[in-house]
Design a protein around this motif. Structure first.
Motif, PDB file in Angstrom:
ATOM      1  N   PHE A  60      30.535  61.649  14.214  1.00 51.49           N
ATOM      2  CA  PHE A  60      29.672  60.913  15.186  1.00 51.49           C
ATOM      3  C   PHE A  60      28.922  59.750  14.363  1.00 51.49           C
ATOM      4  CE2 PHE A  60      29.301  65.015  18.188  1.00 51.49           C
ATOM      5  CZ  PHE A  60      30.765  64.809  18.323  1.00 51.49           C
ATOM      6  N   ALA A  61      28.511  58.957  15.239  1.00 49.58           N
ATOM      7  CA  ALA A  61      27.881  57.909  14.551  1.00 49.58           C
ATOM      8  C   ALA A  61      27.040  57.041  15.675  1.00 49.58           C
ATOM      9  CB  ALA A  61      28.653  56.929  13.833  1.00 49.58           C
ATOM     10  N   GLY A  62      25.766  56.501  15.290  1.00 50.16           N
ATOM     11  CA  GLY A  62      25.271  55.862  16.436  1.00 50.16           C
ATOM     12  C   GLY A  62      24.276  56.496  17.446  1.00 50.16           C
ATOM     13  N   GLN A  63      24.268  56.003  18.736  1.00 50.46           N
ATOM     14  CA  GLN A  63      23.357  56.420  19.698  1.00 50.46           C
ATOM     15  C   GLN A  63      24.196  57.846  20.031  1.00 50.46           C
ATOM     16  OE1 GLN A  63      23.140  52.810  21.786  1.00 50.46           O
ATOM     17  NE2 GLN A  63      21.017  53.487  22.319  1.00 50.46           N
ATOM     18  N   ILE A  64      25.113  58.435  20.161  1.00 54.09           N
ATOM     19  CA  ILE A  64      25.598  59.613  20.136  1.00 54.09           C
ATOM     20  C   ILE A  64      24.827  60.763  19.611  1.00 54.09           C
ATOM     21  CG2 ILE A  64      27.465  59.846  18.396  1.00 54.09           C
ATOM     22  CD1 ILE A  64      29.384  61.106  20.526  1.00 54.09           C
ATOM     23  N   ASN A  65      24.140  60.090  18.224  1.00 51.74           N
ATOM     24  CA  ASN A  65      23.344  61.029  17.373  1.00 51.74           C
ATOM     25  C   ASN A  65      22.019  61.236  17.968  1.00 51.74           C
ATOM     26  OD1 ASN A  65      25.578  61.984  16.093  1.00 51.74           O
ATOM     27  ND2 ASN A  65      25.474  60.479  14.573  1.00 51.74           N
ATOM     28  N   GLY A  66      21.668  60.386  19.017  1.00 53.33           N
ATOM     29  CA  GLY A  66      20.089  60.313  19.359  1.00 53.33           C
ATOM     30  C   GLY A  66      19.263  59.353  18.870  1.00 53.33           C
ATOM     31  N   THR A  67      19.927  58.386  18.058  1.00 54.16           N
ATOM     32  CA  THR A  67      19.160  57.116  17.501  1.00 54.16           C
ATOM     33  C   THR A  67      19.200  56.192  18.481  1.00 54.16           C
ATOM     34  OG1 THR A  67      20.972  56.293  16.310  1.00 54.16           O
ATOM     35  CG2 THR A  67      20.028  57.878  15.226  1.00 54.16           C
ATOM     36  N   THR A  68      18.041  55.014  18.141  1.00 54.07           N
ATOM     37  CA  THR A  68      18.119  53.892  18.781  1.00 54.07           C
ATOM     38  C   THR A  68      17.900  52.815  18.006  1.00 54.07           C
ATOM     39  OG1 THR A  68      16.826  52.804  20.458  1.00 54.07           O
ATOM     40  CG2 THR A  68      15.679  54.016  18.869  1.00 54.07           C
ATOM     41  N   GLY A  69      18.640  51.560  18.252  1.00 53.65           N
ATOM     42  CA  GLY A  69      18.499  50.265  17.320  1.00 53.65           C
ATOM     43  C   GLY A  69      20.019  50.090  16.751  1.00 53.65           C
TER      44      GLY A  69
ATOM     45  N   LEU B 102      33.396  58.906  16.450  1.00 50.54           N
ATOM     46  CA  LEU B 102      32.991  59.035  18.038  1.00 50.54           C
ATOM     47  C   LEU B 102      31.844  57.866  17.914  1.00 50.54           C
ATOM     48  CD1 LEU B 102      33.587  61.972  19.903  1.00 50.54           C
ATOM     49  CD2 LEU B 102      35.080  59.940  19.931  1.00 50.54           C
ATOM     50  N   THR B 103      31.822  56.613  18.395  1.00 50.93           N
ATOM     51  CA  THR B 103      30.332  55.697  18.522  1.00 50.93           C
ATOM     52  C   THR B 103      30.352  55.378  19.991  1.00 50.93           C
ATOM     53  OG1 THR B 103      31.592  53.638  18.049  1.00 50.93           O
ATOM     54  CG2 THR B 103      30.837  55.157  16.195  1.00 50.93           C
ATOM     55  N   ASN B 104      30.072  56.214  20.762  1.00 53.37           N
ATOM     56  CA  ASN B 104      30.144  56.114  22.439  1.00 53.37           C
ATOM     57  C   ASN B 104      29.052  55.365  22.837  1.00 53.37           C
ATOM     58  OD1 ASN B 104      31.939  58.438  21.527  1.00 53.37           O
ATOM     59  ND2 ASN B 104      32.803  57.653  23.427  1.00 53.37           N
ATOM     60  N   GLY B 105      27.753  55.139  21.922  1.00 50.77           N
ATOM     61  CA  GLY B 105      26.691  54.364  22.390  1.00 50.77           C
ATOM     62  C   GLY B 105      25.865  55.213  23.646  1.00 50.77           C
ATOM     63  N   THR B 106      25.567  54.256  24.780  1.00 49.80           N
ATOM     64  CA  THR B 106      24.934  54.829  25.794  1.00 49.80           C
ATOM     65  C   THR B 106      25.838  54.965  27.281  1.00 49.80           C
ATOM     66  OG1 THR B 106      24.550  52.507  26.804  1.00 49.80           O
ATOM     67  CG2 THR B 106      23.072  53.640  25.187  1.00 49.80           C
ATOM     68  N   PHE B 107      27.299  55.121  26.556  1.00 50.96           N
ATOM     69  CA  PHE B 107      28.228  55.203  27.833  1.00 50.96           C
ATOM     70  C   PHE B 107      28.398  56.469  28.371  1.00 50.96           C
ATOM     71  CE2 PHE B 107      28.667  51.062  26.150  1.00 50.96           C
ATOM     72  CZ  PHE B 107      28.911  50.263  27.346  1.00 50.96           C
ATOM     73  N   LEU B 108      28.405  57.837  27.535  1.00 51.76           N
ATOM     74  CA  LEU B 108      28.831  58.850  27.786  1.00 51.76           C
ATOM     75  C   LEU B 108      27.793  59.635  29.076  1.00 51.76           C
ATOM     76  CD1 LEU B 108      29.067  60.729  24.318  1.00 51.76           C
ATOM     77  CD2 LEU B 108      31.108  59.986  26.053  1.00 51.76           C
ATOM     78  N   ASN B 109      28.698  59.532  30.253  1.00 56.23           N
ATOM     79  CA  ASN B 109      28.109  60.050  31.546  1.00 56.23           C
ATOM     80  C   ASN B 109      26.655  59.090  31.680  1.00 56.23           C
ATOM     81  OD1 ASN B 109      29.912  61.711  32.253  1.00 56.23           O
ATOM     82  ND2 ASN B 109      29.002  63.501  31.005  1.00 56.23           N
ATOM     83  N   GLY B 110      26.885  57.867  31.592  1.00 56.42           N
ATOM     84  CA  GLY B 110      25.698  56.784  31.640  1.00 56.42           C
ATOM     85  C   GLY B 110      25.535  56.719  33.158  1.00 56.42           C
ATOM     86  N   GLN B 111      23.966  56.529  33.443  1.00 53.79           N
ATOM     87  CA  GLN B 111      23.696  56.395  34.672  1.00 53.79           C
ATOM     88  C   GLN B 111      22.696  55.263  34.736  1.00 53.79           C
ATOM     89  OE1 GLN B 111      22.592  60.108  36.590  1.00 53.79           O
ATOM     90  NE2 GLN B 111      23.915  59.160  38.019  1.00 53.79           N
ATOM     91  N   MET B 112      22.493  54.193  35.244  1.00 54.64           N
ATOM     92  CA  MET B 112      21.638  53.044  35.422  1.00 54.64           C
ATOM     93  C   MET B 112      20.673  53.072  36.612  1.00 54.64           C
ATOM     94  SD  MET B 112      24.445  50.038  34.047  1.00 54.64           S
ATOM     95  CE  MET B 112      23.258  49.077  34.110  1.00 54.64           C
ATOM     96  N   PHE B 113      19.331  52.873  36.242  1.00 53.65           N
ATOM     97  CA  PHE B 113      18.424  52.995  37.047  1.00 53.65           C
ATOM     98  C   PHE B 113      17.604  51.451  37.373  1.00 53.65           C
ATOM     99  CE2 PHE B 113      19.131  57.090  35.717  1.00 53.65           C
ATOM    100  CZ  PHE B 113      19.198  57.960  36.536  1.00 53.65           C
TER     101      PHE B 113
END
Length: 619
Positions: free
Chosen positions: A364-373, A151-162
């Motif tokens: 799990f890999a990427g932003q789903i793990n709490g990283t940025t970049g 799973l490498t879902n990035g910022t999309f899991l229940n993502g909300q934009m402001f």
């Protein structure tokens, strides 16, 4: 298209692309599922790769056989080696990228691999049986079977934009969020949290007055990321620097009452080291200006990225504030900046392979793990893809130690310490950064990548040639004697003491005033010196000049490795050790460290707790 695969990768960002490439290159059949085939490897934020510590990660990914370095080299529009004025442990390659070319090169690479299939859809459920992953189900109701899932879902899991007071679902501009998966994973026992990130407005470069800005040129001799024979950069585009001022800050403050950050509508923590512009002027009220990097998005576009101006303020406030920045007086905005809040899963729920502790063969890999970049995501995807393949084929796990690479530091930090804000890599996080330089990532890691079938034979042979070249040149320099009359005039011109008698070239090179910039002047005076490649020469000089530091770091790393080699069984019963502190026992039971070394780095596990474990294990 098949209904069953060895590995399914969910998400085609930087982590997903590296995971799919690694697993398929090693021989697994792979299905890459993405919400939008047109945004594979999209650079969601700034169009750049590398930077401080991040550049080292890209080189490590390349050394292991990953693709981020090669793709970056093919799509860069500017290259700079950062921190050249500091020691070589701090040198960090960074490139400005052509956003569209970067994504296109990645897609071509993935499509060229016949073991990779693609499916455009959203995964809203993972299929599990008897504690083991068996596949995924999509919003279209399609089910795919798999022996492993990443799973490498990035910022999309229940993502909300402001944007100001406007809130709408989405994980990236013009792209919807993914729902259902977080909720299902929670029912399986996973802990979830919320994080926040943001991006600045994009503007029309034709509307900017570059005459009021500072030009930032690329290196005169641009380097590369990849150790392979990727094309060299022959022309470059400039970036530019300008600054905010008190008028800009005053304009931004008019929108604070509508800021989702300050009104509490955003609950998740944002990246500490990449704050929004409103956060910067609020936290650093004593600063009367902040740096703005003006970065072109590619060769053939007028779109410009305003680095340093991330914001979620109302678009009218963004626009009015931008027009008060020198050079931006007539700016035309393509789209406003925005913040994104999304679900993540605390990475202490993972093993060092990035496999989850709860579900076998789920990674799990990427932003789903709490990283940025991008770089942090890419290296996680690589490690997850490697281990997904190896699990499927019943091969031993593959990990990188802290003493072997920044990748090892990153993953160990995540699984032992966790993170409550977006994790970003810095050189200061690595205890052995003099060993983990960008120039020697191939020497450190290519043999490992080759052994598992990811790095090619050609890569491996090139690394051996370089390693042998360094060893040979070092020996030549050790044995070469140099006469005073050959070098004294040059030494005096460098404000260096002249030789009084014939001396060793090796000793001469250790002088601090003789550095990478003037070394060629000295070597040109040495008779009968063999022809030397620049890459071999650079690493040889570093190894000679920092020999004492490197020796000490190697000794310290060897001490650490003794604990890293003491494994702890996953089902070890910590309740049997009554002498453990209460906090230490609870942390050890929850985090299940794989080695004594990992246990020692868990917050709340004391040195005495570690001693008790060592005594119990007979050490």
């Amino acid at each position: 298209m098949f209904s069953s695969y060895d590995v399914i990768v969910v998400g085609a960002g930087h982590a997903g692309c590296e995971a799919a490439h690694a697993a398929a290159t090693m021989g697994s059949t792979v299905l890459l599922i993405t919400m939008n085939m047109q945004t594979i490897a999209q650079m969601s934020c700034n169009p750049a790769m590398g930077g401080v510590a991040k550049g080292q990660i890209v080189r490590e990914v390349d050394a292991l056989g990953g693709m981020s370095g090669i793709i970056s080299d093919k799509s860069m529009i500017q290259f700079r080696m950062l921190n050249r004025s500091k020691g070589p442990a701090m040198w960090s390659p960074r490139c400005q990228s052509d956003r569209n070319m970067f994504a296109w090169e990645w897609r071509k690479t993935l499509e060229a691999n016949k073991l990779i299939d693609f499916w455009q859809d959203t995964v809203n459920e993972v299929l599990v049986k008897d504690g083991r992953i068996t596949g995924v189900k999509t919003t279209l109701g399609v089910t795919f079977s798999a022996k492993a899932v990443v799973l490498t879902n990035g910022t999309f899991l229940n993502g909300q934009m402001f944007i100001g007071e406007k809130v709408f679902g989405g994980g990236r501009t013009a792209e919807r969020s993914a729902t259902g998966l977080t909720e299902q994973l929670a029912t399986l026992g996973f802990e979830a949290g919320r994080m926040k990130t943001g991006t600045p407005p994009r503007v029309d470069g034709r509307s900017l007055n570059y005459g009021l800005m500072e030009e930032q040129l690329g290196d005169e001799k641009p380097g590369k990321f990849s150790y392979t024979d990727t094309p060299s950069l022959t022309q470059q585009r400039s970036c530019w620097i300008t600054y905010t001022n008190e008028s800009v800050h005053d304009e931004l403050k008019t929108g604070f009452e509508k800021s989702p950050m300050f009104t509490g509508r955003i609950k998740g923590l944002g990246p500490r080291y990449c704050p929004s512009i409103e956060d910067k002027i609020n936290r650093f009220a004593d600063k009367d200006r902040h740096q703005i990097f003006v970065e072109p998005e590619g060769w053939d576009t007028v779109e410009v990225y305003v680095n340093g101006f991330s914001t979620s303020l109302p678009e009218s406030v963004q626009y009015d504030a931008l027009r008060k920045i020198p050079g931006f007086e007539q700016v035309r905005m393509f789209r406003p900046g925005y913040a994104v809040e999304y679900d993540y899963f605390p990475p202490t729920q993972l093993k060092s392979t990035l496999e989850t502790r709860l579900i076998n063969n789920l990674f799990f890999a990427g932003q789903i793990n709490g990283t940025t970049g991008y770089e942090e995501a890419a290296c996680q995807g690589l490690i997850a893809g490697i281990n997904a393949h190896r699990n499927v084929h019943e091969e031993a796990e593959f990990t990188i130690k802290r003493s072997e690479g920044y990748i090892g530091v990153l993953i160990d930090d995540l699984i032992t310490k966790g993170t409550e804000e977006p994790y970003r890599m810095f050189t200061s996080r690595a205890e052995y950064r003099t060993l983990l330089r960008q120039d020697n990532a191939d020497i450190r890691l290519t043999e490992k990548g080759y052994a598992i079938g990811l790095a090619s034979q050609e890569r491996y042979e090139k690394m051996i040639q370089k390693r042998d070249g360094v060893a040979t040149l070092t020996e030549v320099i050790r044995s070469t004697k140099i006469k005073p009359e050959d070098v004294n005039n040059w030494l005096l011109s460098m404000n260096s003491s002249p030789l009084r008698e014939k001396g060793s070239l090796y000793t001469l090179l250790k002088r601090p005033e003789i550095d990478q910039e003037n070394i060629y002047g000295l070597l040109a005076l040495v008779p009968n010196l063999p022809a030397i490649g620049e890459e071999v020469l650079e690493q040889t000089i570093i190894e000679i000049k920092y020999e004492d530091y490197l020796s000490r770091e190697k000794q310290n790393a060897e001490k650490l490795d003794r604990w890293e080699n003491l494994t702890i069984h996953p089902t070890f019963d910590y309740d049997r050790l009554g002498a453990l502190s209460f906090e230490g026992r609870e942390k050890l039971k929850r985090l299940r460290p794989g080695t004594i070394g990992q246990a020692s780095r868990i917050s709340g596990v004391s040195p005495s707790d570690v001693s008790i474990l060592l005594v119990y294990m007979g050490r």
